[in-house]
Write a protein that holds these residues in place. Structure first.
Motif, mmCIF file in Angstrom:
data_model
loop_
_atom_site.group_PDB
_atom_site.id
_atom_site.type_symbol
_atom_site.label_atom_id
_atom_site.label_comp_id
_atom_site.label_asym_id
_atom_site.label_seq_id
_atom_site.Cartn_x
_atom_site.Cartn_y
_atom_site.Cartn_z
ATOM 1 N N THR A 1 -69.201 54.007 -84.742
ATOM 2 C CA THR A 1 -67.668 53.319 -85.134
ATOM 3 C C THR A 1 -68.328 52.187 -85.907
ATOM 4 O O THR A 1 -69.354 51.978 -85.934
ATOM 5 C CB THR A 1 -66.974 53.141 -83.862
ATOM 6 N N GLN A 2 -67.366 51.470 -86.406
ATOM 7 C CA GLN A 2 -67.903 50.469 -87.371
ATOM 8 C C GLN A 2 -67.501 49.059 -87.183
ATOM 9 O O GLN A 2 -68.062 48.122 -87.521
ATOM 10 C CB GLN A 2 -67.134 51.006 -88.868
ATOM 11 N N ILE A 3 -66.299 48.800 -86.501
ATOM 12 C CA ILE A 3 -65.806 47.773 -86.228
ATOM 13 C C ILE A 3 -65.355 47.437 -84.729
ATOM 14 O O ILE A 3 -65.247 48.297 -83.961
ATOM 15 C CB ILE A 3 -64.700 47.374 -86.970
ATOM 16 N N TYR A 4 -65.574 46.139 -84.145
ATOM 17 C CA TYR A 4 -65.208 45.850 -82.604
ATOM 18 C C TYR A 4 -64.945 44.529 -82.652
ATOM 19 O O TYR A 4 -65.453 43.539 -83.199
ATOM 20 C CB TYR A 4 -66.596 46.206 -81.996
ATOM 21 N N LEU A 5 -63.794 44.240 -81.713
ATOM 22 C CA LEU A 5 -63.234 42.867 -81.517
ATOM 23 C C LEU A 5 -63.492 42.616 -80.132
ATOM 24 O O LEU A 5 -62.901 43.169 -79.154
ATOM 25 C CB LEU A 5 -62.011 42.654 -82.015
ATOM 26 N N ALA A 6 -64.711 41.886 -79.687
ATOM 27 C CA ALA A 6 -65.158 42.030 -78.054
ATOM 28 C C ALA A 6 -65.290 40.464 -77.814
ATOM 29 O O ALA A 6 -65.773 39.621 -78.830
ATOM 30 C CB ALA A 6 -66.174 42.866 -77.915
ATOM 31 N N GLY A 7 -65.557 40.323 -76.574
ATOM 32 C CA GLY A 7 -66.014 39.159 -75.981
ATOM 33 C C GLY A 7 -67.452 38.726 -76.456
ATOM 34 O O GLY A 7 -68.577 39.680 -76.851
ATOM 35 N N THR A 8 -67.800 37.358 -76.736
ATOM 36 C CA THR A 8 -69.073 36.979 -77.410
ATOM 37 C C THR A 8 -70.243 37.283 -76.559
ATOM 38 O O THR A 8 -71.302 37.548 -77.195
ATOM 39 C CB THR A 8 -68.808 35.510 -77.684
ATOM 40 N N SER A 9 -70.092 37.272 -75.442
ATOM 41 C CA SER A 9 -71.205 37.307 -74.499
ATOM 42 C C SER A 9 -71.670 38.833 -74.306
ATOM 43 O O SER A 9 -72.850 39.325 -74.263
ATOM 44 C CB SER A 9 -71.016 36.976 -72.904
ATOM 45 N N LEU A 10 -70.812 39.829 -74.734
ATOM 46 C CA LEU A 10 -71.015 41.265 -74.950
ATOM 47 C C LEU A 10 -71.754 41.511 -76.142
ATOM 48 O O LEU A 10 -72.690 42.230 -76.290
ATOM 49 C CB LEU A 10 -69.825 42.102 -74.615
ATOM 50 N N VAL A 11 -71.237 40.872 -77.038
ATOM 51 C CA VAL A 11 -71.884 41.404 -78.400
ATOM 52 C C VAL A 11 -73.000 40.166 -78.948
ATOM 53 O O VAL A 11 -73.886 40.631 -79.871
ATOM 54 C CB VAL A 11 -71.064 41.267 -79.675
ATOM 55 N N GLU A 12 -73.249 39.320 -78.100
ATOM 56 C CA GLU A 12 -74.145 38.308 -78.552
ATOM 57 C C GLU A 12 -75.660 38.920 -78.640
ATOM 58 O O GLU A 12 -76.324 38.592 -79.851
ATOM 59 C CB GLU A 12 -74.298 37.132 -77.885
ATOM 60 N N PRO A 13 -76.225 39.541 -77.613
ATOM 61 C CA PRO A 13 -77.623 40.149 -78.044
ATOM 62 C C PRO A 13 -77.771 40.840 -79.230
ATOM 63 O O PRO A 13 -78.823 40.716 -79.819
ATOM 64 C CB PRO A 13 -77.745 41.008 -76.612
ATOM 65 N N MET A 14 -76.762 41.914 -79.466
ATOM 66 C CA MET A 14 -76.964 42.707 -80.520
ATOM 67 C C MET A 14 -76.786 41.927 -82.041
ATOM 68 O O MET A 14 -77.364 42.144 -83.130
ATOM 69 C CB MET A 14 -75.980 43.795 -80.695
ATOM 70 N N ALA A 15 -75.928 41.016 -81.944
ATOM 71 C CA ALA A 15 -75.733 40.006 -83.140
ATOM 72 C C ALA A 15 -76.983 39.135 -83.375
ATOM 73 O O ALA A 15 -77.316 38.915 -84.539
ATOM 74 C CB ALA A 15 -74.490 39.200 -82.874
ATOM 75 N N LYS A 16 -77.480 38.690 -82.478
ATOM 76 C CA LYS A 16 -78.689 37.783 -82.596
ATOM 77 C C LYS A 16 -80.049 38.682 -83.150
ATOM 78 O O LYS A 16 -80.656 38.226 -84.057
ATOM 79 C CB LYS A 16 -79.303 37.411 -81.118
ATOM 80 N N GLU A 17 -79.888 40.021 -82.694
ATOM 81 C CA GLU A 17 -80.981 40.843 -83.387
ATOM 82 C C GLU A 17 -80.602 41.335 -84.451
ATOM 83 O O GLU A 17 -81.374 41.979 -85.557
ATOM 84 C CB GLU A 17 -81.264 42.079 -82.283
ATOM 85 N N GLY A 18 -79.506 41.041 -85.296
ATOM 86 C CA GLY A 18 -79.031 41.464 -86.537
ATOM 87 C C GLY A 18 -78.547 42.826 -86.680
ATOM 88 O O GLY A 18 -78.330 43.639 -87.531
#
Length: 293
Positions: free
Chosen positions: A169-186
């Motif tokens: 899937t391509q898009i997700y609107l979710a809690g920052t704590s859930l997505v932060e590790p993956m966002a930090k890694e790019g």
């Protein structure tokens, strides 16, 4: 006392309920038990509080879904939040982040929705189930943008996250704590947040409000409710103790570490907020035709 949690051990409501229960136990001089009752969109947990004695000894951790959205999502809801439950106190606001798989050729929300309008029905977004906060909030966002984006529901937020990281899937609107590790890694790209988040991973992201989207100032919250008819003095005492607990530095730090912003208000203010959100979100959910799994 019992605090009923619509979520398993280790879920975000459970993580906050346990230290809050410890502080209420110390303040009130009685044991506080956390009773995990996941499932059925919160109906199992809410029914337990609905049927409890009107003495403030049974509380539940709730979100917007339980108190605002469920009556418009579930055709046969087994409780009425407006008449069966009583607002005690909010606990926290959960900041949300709009993220995409890095292969999606969009750097901003405007580019994302322009892409969706250019090829209707080709983009999709993940959620943690029909009627969940990520589902309802993104449907509102999609409607405001006037874009056709396909919904792909999963059983849990972790499953939804995994699918977006993998590119299924391509898009997700979710809690920052859930997505932060993956966002930090790019492995995810952050397009927007709500409300503003100071954590380095999200600090440069604009808010959804600043991008022209309404209703996202504090999109998801957690709070405590009691059985309707609980004496106001009991509710006020509970509210006072929650307020004290939220000022505890260790409690605040624990919440911030899980991406939550401590939030306290009077029982009346909390009840007014719930009523106002019902007036705003209810018609929108009905219009969008959101239904449970």
């Amino acid at each position: 006392m019992t605090i009923v949690v619509n979520g398993g051990a280790g879920s975000l409501p459970d993580i906050f309920a346990r230290p809050l229960g410890d502080r209420l136990s110390a303040a009130l001089g009685q044991p506080v038990v956390i009773d995990n009752r996941p499932g059925a969109g919160g109906m199992v947990a809410m029914q337990q509080v609905k049927n409890a004695a009107k003495d403030g000894h049974t509380l539940a951790v709730v979100t917007n879904a339980h108190m605002v959205w469920n009556p418009y999502v579930f055709p046969k809801l087994t409780y009425d939040p407006a008449t069966d439950l009583m607002a005690v106190s909010p606990i926290s606001v959960i900041p949300m982040a709009l993220v995409v798989n890095p292969k999606v050729p969009a750097q901003t929300t405007a580019e994302l929705f322009a892409l969706a309008k250019k090829a209707p029905g080709t983009l999709n977004y993940a959620s943690s189930g029909n009627g969940s906060p990520p589902h309802v909030l993104f449907e509102m966002l999609r409607e405001q943008a006037g874009a056709d984006i396909v919904h792909v529901p999963f059983k849990t937020g972790t499953d939804a996250l995994t699918s977006v990281v993998a590119g299924d899937t391509q898009i997700y609107l979710a809690g920052t704590s859930l997505v932060e590790p993956m966002a930090k890694e790019g492995r995810l790209r952050v397009l927007a947040v709500s409300p503003k988040v100071t954590a380095p991973t999200f600090a440069s992201a604009p808010t959804l409000q600043s991008q022209g989207f309404d209703g996202y100032e504090s999109a998801v919250w957690l709070g405590l409710v009691a059985t309707a008819g609980t004496p106001p003095a009991v509710v006020q005492r509970l509210n006072d103790e929650v307020g004290k607990a939220l000022k505890d530095p260790a409690m605040r730090q624990a919440m911030l570490a899980h991406g939550a912003l401590p939030y306290h208000a009077s029982p009346a203010a909390f009840a007014q907020r719930i009523a106002a959100e019902r007036a705003t979100w209810g018609p929108a959910i009905r219009r969008l035709g959101i239904q449970p799994n």
